[in-house]
Design an enzyme around this catalytic site. Structure first.
Site, mmCIF file in Angstrom:
data_model
loop_
_atom_site.group_PDB
_atom_site.id
_atom_site.type_symbol
_atom_site.label_atom_id
_atom_site.label_comp_id
_atom_site.label_asym_id
_atom_site.label_seq_id
_atom_site.Cartn_x
_atom_site.Cartn_y
_atom_site.Cartn_z
ATOM 1 N N ASP A 187 99.573 9.819 -7.490
ATOM 2 C CA ASP A 187 99.842 8.149 -6.856
ATOM 3 C C ASP A 187 99.115 7.873 -6.381
ATOM 4 O O ASP A 187 98.676 8.478 -5.207
ATOM 5 C CB ASP A 187 101.363 8.819 -6.311
ATOM 6 C CG ASP A 187 101.786 7.018 -5.681
ATOM 7 O OD1 ASP A 187 102.138 6.008 -6.063
ATOM 8 O OD2 ASP A 187 103.068 7.531 -4.787
ATOM 9 N N GLU A 281 99.468 4.395 -11.826
ATOM 10 C CA GLU A 281 99.710 4.022 -11.866
ATOM 11 C C GLU A 281 98.531 3.076 -11.823
ATOM 12 O O GLU A 281 97.537 2.712 -11.498
ATOM 13 C CB GLU A 281 100.436 3.266 -10.402
ATOM 14 C CG GLU A 281 101.687 2.757 -10.625
ATOM 15 C CD GLU A 281 102.061 2.228 -9.564
ATOM 16 O OE1 GLU A 281 103.135 2.075 -9.223
ATOM 17 O OE2 GLU A 281 101.581 3.333 -7.866
ATOM 18 N N CYS A 334 115.096 8.268 -9.703
ATOM 19 C CA CYS A 334 114.848 10.252 -9.458
ATOM 20 C C CYS A 334 114.458 9.825 -10.246
ATOM 21 O O CYS A 334 114.492 10.402 -11.886
ATOM 22 C CB CYS A 334 116.972 9.690 -9.112
ATOM 23 S SG CYS A 334 116.290 11.741 -9.376
ATOM 24 N N CYS A 337 116.735 12.687 -12.258
ATOM 25 C CA CYS A 337 118.331 12.330 -13.850
ATOM 26 C C CYS A 337 117.602 11.325 -14.077
ATOM 27 O O CYS A 337 118.022 10.298 -15.368
ATOM 28 C CB CYS A 337 118.966 12.072 -12.703
ATOM 29 S SG CYS A 337 119.122 11.192 -11.644
ATOM 30 N N CYS A 353 119.013 11.274 -3.563
ATOM 31 C CA CYS A 353 119.546 10.451 -5.007
ATOM 32 C C CYS A 353 121.254 9.963 -4.997
ATOM 33 O O CYS A 353 121.021 11.671 -4.551
ATOM 34 C CB CYS A 353 119.546 10.798 -7.083
ATOM 35 S SG CYS A 353 119.689 10.353 -8.033
ATOM 36 N N CYS A 356 122.453 11.853 -8.296
ATOM 37 C CA CYS A 356 122.482 14.108 -8.815
ATOM 38 C C CYS A 356 121.904 14.538 -7.400
ATOM 39 O O CYS A 356 121.795 15.896 -7.590
ATOM 40 C CB CYS A 356 121.121 14.229 -10.201
ATOM 41 S SG CYS A 356 119.075 13.848 -9.289
ATOM 42 N N ASP A 363 106.645 10.275 -1.933
ATOM 43 C CA ASP A 363 105.264 9.837 -3.355
ATOM 44 C C ASP A 363 105.373 10.568 -3.895
ATOM 45 O O ASP A 363 104.678 10.471 -5.589
ATOM 46 C CB ASP A 363 104.261 9.949 -2.126
ATOM 47 C CG ASP A 363 103.826 8.816 -0.923
ATOM 48 O OD1 ASP A 363 104.512 7.748 -1.475
ATOM 49 O OD2 ASP A 363 103.977 9.384 0.377
HETATM 50 ZN ZN LIG Z 1 119.441 11.916 -9.591
#
Ligand SMILES: [Zn+2]
Length: 384
Positions: A187, A281, A334, A337, A353, A356, A363
């Site tokens: 990133d 990216e 996330c 998950c 998150c 989860c 980052d």
């Molecule tokens: Zn999650």
């Protein structure tokens, strides 16, 4: 795989060689501008431009009319004609601007020459920190890197700071690097230059801030000297102190650029060496950040340079470089998950998150998502 590599050395020509370089650059400019004018003239007359061949064939004739052209490296003159023809080709192909006349006032001056015959063998050309160049003979260089491969061309450049450089174009046979079984997501960031999915943060070059302050100081001094010259009614190119300070500023700029380049080369080589797949990216996604005035022009240049290096080094060393689509919401998902946790303001550096409850560094989470998405798309395309 056969490929071209560029290798640069700082060049230390003696006074006589400096004169010869200046003369060659001048003659190349003369030839370029001459054919640039006749190209345009022919076009106005006939509706068709010239060709490289037509110009190259007319070169001996021009030498007859303009005897001082015979004093310089003849392949450099040919290369100059070739670069004019190439500039027109690029223009016709809508890849470049209309070729302009070359100016003596341009701060960076250079010429390119072909390296032929036995000089192609590196060991005969570069030894004891010197390089043998057509017409110039042995010229001192800094560094003594071993060059593996055939040297095809050399570009001799005089920078704005008054320093000299030689860039060699070398045909090299690159061998793939051993497989490591590792993949990494990258990133590109603002506070850190880049963050890896492994959690490693690549430092933003610490030198930039100190350097920027120094640059600003020297730049102010330059403006003061420009004003002083103006008050005295001296044209800038004749104002000695101004010209001197201009070289100081140019030297600083070159230093920053060199440090940046070294940094990027080291980091891109490391990434390629230690991983089989590197996912980044798409840079356009970063354009959005730039609009928010978060990124400086420096990180902008660095990012694209970094991506370019990763692209060709992956190609050289048999690794896979993958770009992830610009619309991929790397900082909202996330990475544990896959839950889409909604948009997050740029000030949110850490979050948990809501599905989860994994806590994330913004980052690192983004880098992990970039990696997963890259592997997914590459897999879908049947590359992985
Ligand atoms: Zn999650």
């Amino acid at each position: 795989m056969l490929t071209y590599k560029g290798i640069q050395f700082r060049l230390y020509p003696n006074l006589k060689q400096q004169e010869q370089i200046a003369q060659t650059i001048g003659c190349c400019r003369f030839v370029y501008n001459h054919f640039r004018a006749s190209w345009e003239h022919t076009y106005t007359e006939t509706g068709k431009g010239l060709t490289y061949k037509a110009c190259a064939n007319a070169l001996p004739l021009l030498k007859g009319d303009v005897p001082f052209l015979k004093d310089v490296d003849s392949t450099a003159l040919q290369k100059s004609v070739w670069s004019l023809a190439d500039a027109y080709r690029r223009f016709y192909a809508k890849l470049g601007k209309y070729p302009r006349f070359k100016s003596k006032r341009n701060p960076v001056q250079s010429y390119t020459t072909a390296i032929q015959g036995k000089a192609q063998v590196f060991t005969n050309t570069v030894t004891n920190n010197r390089i043998k160049l057509p017409k110039l003979g042995w010229v001192k260089i800094r560094g003594s890197r071993v060059i593996e491969g055939r040297i095809i061309a050399a570009t001799i450049t005089r920078k704005a700071s008054g320093r000299y450089l030689v860039s060699l174009k070398v045909e090299a046979d690159v061998q793939p690097l051993p497989s490591t079984g590792q993949s990494v997501g990258v990133d590109l960031g603002i506070t850190n230059f880049a963050i890896l999915s492994s959690g490693e943060k690549m430092d933003n070059h610490r030198f930039t801030k100190a350097m920027r302050q120094k640059l600003a100081r020297e730049q102010r001094k330059l403006s003061r000297r420009a004003e002083g010259a103006k008050r005295r009614g001296t044209p800038l190119h004749l104002a000695k102190n101004y010209e001197k300070q201009k070289r100081v500023v140019a030297r600083l700029h070159e230093k920053v650029a060199n440090q940046r380049k070294d940094f990027l080369h080291k980091r891109s080589t490391d990434l390629i060496k230690n991983h089989d797949r590197i996912v980044v990216e798409d840079l356009h996604a970063k354009g959005m950040l730039r609009n928010r005035k978060l990124a400086s022009a420096i990180s902008d240049v660095s990012w694209s340079m970094f991506v370019t290096q990763l692209t060709y080094k992956a190609d050289w060393y048999g690794k896979q470089f993958i770009k992830v689509d610009r619309w991929f919401p790397s900082s909202q998902l996330c990475s544990s998950c896959g839950h889409h946790d909604g948009k997050k303001g740029l000030h949110v550096r850490e979050w948990s998150c809501s599905a989860c409850h994994t806590s994330h560094d913004r980052d690192i989470n983004a880098a992990k998502n970039i990696l997963q998405e890259g592997l997914r798309t590459a897999g879908a395309a049947g590359i992985a």
